[in-house]
Design a protein around this motif. Structure first.
Motif, PDB file in Angstrom:
ATOM      1  N   HIS A 158      52.092  40.164  41.725  1.00 45.68           N
ATOM      2  CA  HIS A 158      52.939  39.441  40.770  1.00 45.68           C
ATOM      3  C   HIS A 158      53.420  40.324  39.622  1.00 45.68           C
ATOM      4  O   HIS A 158      53.698  39.834  38.523  1.00 45.68           O
ATOM      5  CB  HIS A 158      52.144  38.252  40.191  1.00 45.68           C
ATOM      6  N   ALA A 159      53.575  41.619  39.881  1.00 44.84           N
ATOM      7  CA  ALA A 159      53.930  42.561  38.816  1.00 44.84           C
ATOM      8  C   ALA A 159      55.208  42.181  38.085  1.00 44.84           C
ATOM      9  O   ALA A 159      55.294  42.276  36.857  1.00 44.84           O
ATOM     10  CB  ALA A 159      54.055  43.972  39.398  1.00 44.84           C
ATOM     11  N   GLU A 160      56.206  41.697  38.841  1.00 41.96           N
ATOM     12  CA  GLU A 160      57.499  41.407  38.222  1.00 41.96           C
ATOM     13  C   GLU A 160      57.550  40.019  37.598  1.00 41.96           C
ATOM     14  O   GLU A 160      58.539  39.656  36.960  1.00 41.96           O
ATOM     15  CB  GLU A 160      58.619  41.544  39.260  1.00 41.96           C
ATOM     16  N   GLU A 161      56.501  39.223  37.791  1.00 40.23           N
ATOM     17  CA  GLU A 161      56.487  37.859  37.245  1.00 40.23           C
ATOM     18  C   GLU A 161      55.680  37.771  35.956  1.00 40.23           C
ATOM     19  O   GLU A 161      55.770  36.765  35.240  1.00 40.23           O
ATOM     20  CB  GLU A 161      55.877  36.893  38.265  1.00 40.23           C
ATOM     21  N   LEU A 162      54.885  38.761  35.656  1.00 39.34           N
ATOM     22  CA  LEU A 162      53.919  38.657  34.569  1.00 39.34           C
ATOM     23  C   LEU A 162      54.580  38.559  33.198  1.00 39.34           C
ATOM     24  O   LEU A 162      55.563  39.231  32.911  1.00 39.34           O
ATOM     25  CB  LEU A 162      52.987  39.877  34.586  1.00 39.34           C
ATOM     26  N   GLY A 163      53.985  37.688  32.370  1.00 31.95           N
ATOM     27  CA  GLY A 163      54.374  37.626  30.984  1.00 31.95           C
ATOM     28  C   GLY A 163      53.713  38.754  30.214  1.00 31.95           C
ATOM     29  O   GLY A 163      52.863  39.484  30.744  1.00 31.95           O
ATOM     30  N   PRO A 164      54.070  38.932  28.935  1.00 33.19           N
ATOM     31  CA  PRO A 164      53.532  40.046  28.135  1.00 33.19           C
ATOM     32  C   PRO A 164      52.007  40.066  28.068  1.00 33.19           C
ATOM     33  O   PRO A 164      51.389  41.130  28.132  1.00 33.19           O
ATOM     34  CB  PRO A 164      54.149  39.814  26.751  1.00 33.19           C
ATOM     35  N   ILE A 165      51.405  38.891  27.919  1.00 34.96           N
ATOM     36  CA  ILE A 165      49.943  38.844  27.792  1.00 34.96           C
ATOM     37  C   ILE A 165      49.277  39.290  29.081  1.00 34.96           C
ATOM     38  O   ILE A 165      48.352  40.119  29.077  1.00 34.96           O
ATOM     39  CB  ILE A 165      49.480  37.423  27.406  1.00 34.96           C
ATOM     40  N   ASP A 166      49.750  38.752  30.229  1.00 37.79           N
ATOM     41  CA  ASP A 166      49.155  39.145  31.510  1.00 37.79           C
ATOM     42  C   ASP A 166      49.417  40.616  31.809  1.00 37.79           C
ATOM     43  O   ASP A 166      48.578  41.299  32.404  1.00 37.79           O
ATOM     44  CB  ASP A 166      49.719  38.265  32.639  1.00 37.79           C
ATOM     45  N   GLN A 167      50.587  41.120  31.402  1.00 41.61           N
ATOM     46  CA  GLN A 167      50.853  42.538  31.604  1.00 41.61           C
ATOM     47  C   GLN A 167      49.821  43.386  30.883  1.00 41.61           C
ATOM     48  O   GLN A 167      49.274  44.349  31.441  1.00 41.61           O
ATOM     49  CB  GLN A 167      52.257  42.894  31.089  1.00 41.61           C
ATOM     50  N   ARG A 168      49.532  43.024  29.623  1.00 40.43           N
ATOM     51  CA  ARG A 168      48.551  43.795  28.870  1.00 40.43           C
ATOM     52  C   ARG A 168      47.161  43.695  29.488  1.00 40.43           C
ATOM     53  O   ARG A 168      46.414  44.676  29.509  1.00 40.43           O
ATOM     54  CB  ARG A 168      48.534  43.313  27.414  1.00 40.43           C
ATOM     55  N   ARG A 169      46.819  42.504  29.999  1.00 43.14           N
ATOM     56  CA  ARG A 169      45.504  42.331  30.636  1.00 43.14           C
ATOM     57  C   ARG A 169      45.383  43.225  31.879  1.00 43.14           C
ATOM     58  O   ARG A 169      44.356  43.873  32.093  1.00 43.14           O
ATOM     59  CB  ARG A 169      45.288  40.868  31.025  1.00 43.14           C
ATOM     60  N   VAL A 170      46.434  43.249  32.676  1.00 47.24           N
ATOM     61  CA  VAL A 170      46.410  44.062  33.895  1.00 47.24           C
ATOM     62  C   VAL A 170      46.352  45.545  33.545  1.00 47.24           C
ATOM     63  O   VAL A 170      45.600  46.320  34.147  1.00 47.24           O
ATOM     64  CB  VAL A 170      47.627  43.749  34.775  1.00 47.24           C
ATOM     65  N   GLU A 171      47.171  45.952  32.549  1.00 49.07           N
ATOM     66  CA  GLU A 171      47.186  47.355  32.164  1.00 49.07           C
ATOM     67  C   GLU A 171      45.829  47.788  31.622  1.00 49.07           C
ATOM     68  O   GLU A 171      45.345  48.890  31.902  1.00 49.07           O
ATOM     69  CB  GLU A 171      48.274  47.595  31.115  1.00 49.07           C
ATOM     70  N   ALA A 172      45.197  46.911  30.820  1.00 48.94           N
ATOM     71  CA  ALA A 172      43.891  47.238  30.260  1.00 48.94           C
ATOM     72  C   ALA A 172      42.832  47.391  31.344  1.00 48.94           C
ATOM     73  O   ALA A 172      41.895  48.176  31.212  1.00 48.94           O
ATOM     74  CB  ALA A 172      43.464  46.159  29.265  1.00 48.94           C
ATOM     75  N   ALA A 173      43.007  46.629  32.425  1.00 48.06           N
ATOM     76  CA  ALA A 173      42.027  46.704  33.518  1.00 48.06           C
ATOM     77  C   ALA A 173      42.300  47.857  34.458  1.00 48.06           C
ATOM     78  O   ALA A 173      41.552  48.096  35.403  1.00 48.06           O
ATOM     79  CB  ALA A 173      42.029  45.385  34.295  1.00 48.06           C
ATOM     80  N   GLY A 174      43.424  48.578  34.237  1.00 47.33           N
ATOM     81  CA  GLY A 174      43.752  49.714  35.093  1.00 47.33           C
ATOM     82  C   GLY A 174      44.604  49.341  36.272  1.00 47.33           C
ATOM     83  O   GLY A 174      44.923  50.180  37.104  1.00 47.33           O
ATOM     84  N   GLY A 175      45.023  48.085  36.340  1.00 48.71           N
ATOM     85  CA  GLY A 175      45.832  47.656  37.478  1.00 48.71           C
ATOM     86  C   GLY A 175      47.249  48.137  37.414  1.00 48.71           C
ATOM     87  O   GLY A 175      47.968  48.082  38.398  1.00 48.71           O
ATOM     88  N   ASP A 176      47.692  48.645  36.203  1.00 48.98           N
ATOM     89  CA  ASP A 176      49.088  49.075  36.088  1.00 48.98           C
ATOM     90  C   ASP A 176      49.368  50.341  36.868  1.00 48.98           C
ATOM     91  O   ASP A 176      50.499  50.652  37.178  1.00 48.98           O
ATOM     92  CB  ASP A 176      49.447  49.309  34.607  1.00 48.98           C
ATOM     93  N   ASP A 177      48.307  51.112  37.244  1.00 50.27           N
ATOM     94  CA  ASP A 177      48.549  52.346  37.986  1.00 50.27           C
ATOM     95  C   ASP A 177      49.145  52.090  39.348  1.00 50.27           C
ATOM     96  O   ASP A 177      49.905  52.873  39.876  1.00 50.27           O
ATOM     97  CB  ASP A 177      47.231  53.115  38.164  1.00 50.27           C
ATOM     98  N   GLU A 178      48.782  50.902  39.954  1.00 49.46           N
ATOM     99  CA  GLU A 178      49.270  50.630  41.294  1.00 49.46           C
ATOM    100  C   GLU A 178      50.326  49.536  41.306  1.00 49.46           C
ATOM    101  O   GLU A 178      51.298  49.601  42.031  1.00 49.46           O
ATOM    102  CB  GLU A 178      48.096  50.191  42.194  1.00 49.46           C
ATOM    103  N   GLY A 179      50.083  48.497  40.483  1.00 47.10           N
ATOM    104  CA  GLY A 179      50.932  47.326  40.622  1.00 47.10           C
ATOM    105  C   GLY A 179      52.076  47.242  39.655  1.00 47.10           C
ATOM    106  O   GLY A 179      52.948  46.408  39.831  1.00 47.10           O
ATOM    107  N   LEU A 180      52.092  48.022  38.559  1.00 52.10           N
ATOM    108  CA  LEU A 180      53.105  47.820  37.549  1.00 52.10           C
ATOM    109  C   LEU A 180      53.922  49.071  37.227  1.00 52.10           C
ATOM    110  O   LEU A 180      54.318  49.273  36.099  1.00 52.10           O
ATOM    111  CB  LEU A 180      52.437  47.328  36.243  1.00 52.10           C
ATOM    112  N   PRO A 181      54.205  49.937  38.176  1.00 53.12           N
ATOM    113  CA  PRO A 181      54.956  51.141  37.828  1.00 53.12           C
ATOM    114  C   PRO A 181      56.360  50.827  37.353  1.00 53.12           C
ATOM    115  O   PRO A 181      56.855  51.395  36.399  1.00 53.12           O
ATOM    116  CB  PRO A 181      54.973  51.954  39.131  1.00 53.12           C
TER     117      PRO A 181
END
Length: 240
Positions: free
Chosen positions: A25-48
């Protein structure tokens, strides 16, 4: 169990849920969920892509901000630290100081009739003569209004101040803007505009109906004296 708000899938823990958000759901995430995913390290794969877009947006805002504050004025913008002289909002004396008024030139009126279209004035900026039925309101202008309308403003009692764009100082602009803001009546307005001449006679040319004062070094006292002597005293409806 953690349930996905986007698709309803359930996960045993928060880490698995955040990884799912980044993957699915990388392209659907709101700002808060984006920050949560990035903080957990998920942005390396799912949010480029999201990360790149966010970075690009920040860069665009930064570039626009720099252009607006430093480049848009072409060197003539008002310095944020520049302040008016302090006399711009004070009541005008009944007459201008002789130190300045003795230097003002007076010319014979070239008429007051209304005409349509463009008019070829002998003196530019004009000090009188045929003019448009429209006029220019008080204000600081970065483009010169039509001469035909400015002459009508002079007939109303306006003082029109022309500045040389190449030599307009921050302090002068701050003061001139204040004059235009504080003297804005229909029959006693201050209008400030670029000088239409390629080689102006001076850095600042103060005009009223049939009167002109040319100065090179800006002085708010000169403006005060000229306005005190001529503002609101045009031939159509004198109010002072």
């Amino acid at each position: 169990m953690v349930e996905c708000e986007y698709c309803g899938a359930a996960f045993d823990d928060e880490a698995a849920y955040l990884e799912h958000l980044g993957d699915e759901h990388a392209e659907e995430l709101g700002p808060i969920d984006q920050r949560r995913v990035e903080a957990a390290g998920g942005d390396d794969e799912g949010l480029p892509i999201v990360g790149l877009l966010s970075g690009a947006a920040v860069l665009v805002v930064f570039v626009v901000a720099i252009w607006f504050f430093f480049l848009s004025g072409g060197g003539g913008g008002t310095d944020l630290d520049a302040e008016p002289a302090g006399m711009e909002d004070e009541p005008l004396p009944n007459r201008g100081a002789d130190e300045w008024i003795s230097q003002a030139e007076t010319f014979e009126s070239q008429g007051r009739d209304h005409r349509s279209g463009n008019i070829d004035y002998d003196t530019v900026p004009p000090l009188s003569g045929p003019h448009s039925s429209d006029w220019v309101s008080a204000g600081f202008y970065t483009e010169t209004p039509r001469m035909e309308e400015l002459v009508h403003s002079l007939e109303h009692g306006a003082v029109v101040i022309y500045y040389d764009e190449a030599n307009l100082s921050d302090e002068a602009e701050a003061s001139l803007r204040a004059w235009a803001a504080n003297k804005d009546g229909q029959w006693q307005s201050v209008i400030v505009a670029p000088n239409p001449n390629e080689n102006p006679r001076g850095d600042y040319v103060l005009t009223a109906w049939t009167h002109r004062l040319v100065i090179d070094d800006y002085d708010a006292e000169a403006v005060q004296a000229f306005a005190a002597e001529y503002l609101g005293r045009g031939p159509e409806n004198p109010v002072r």
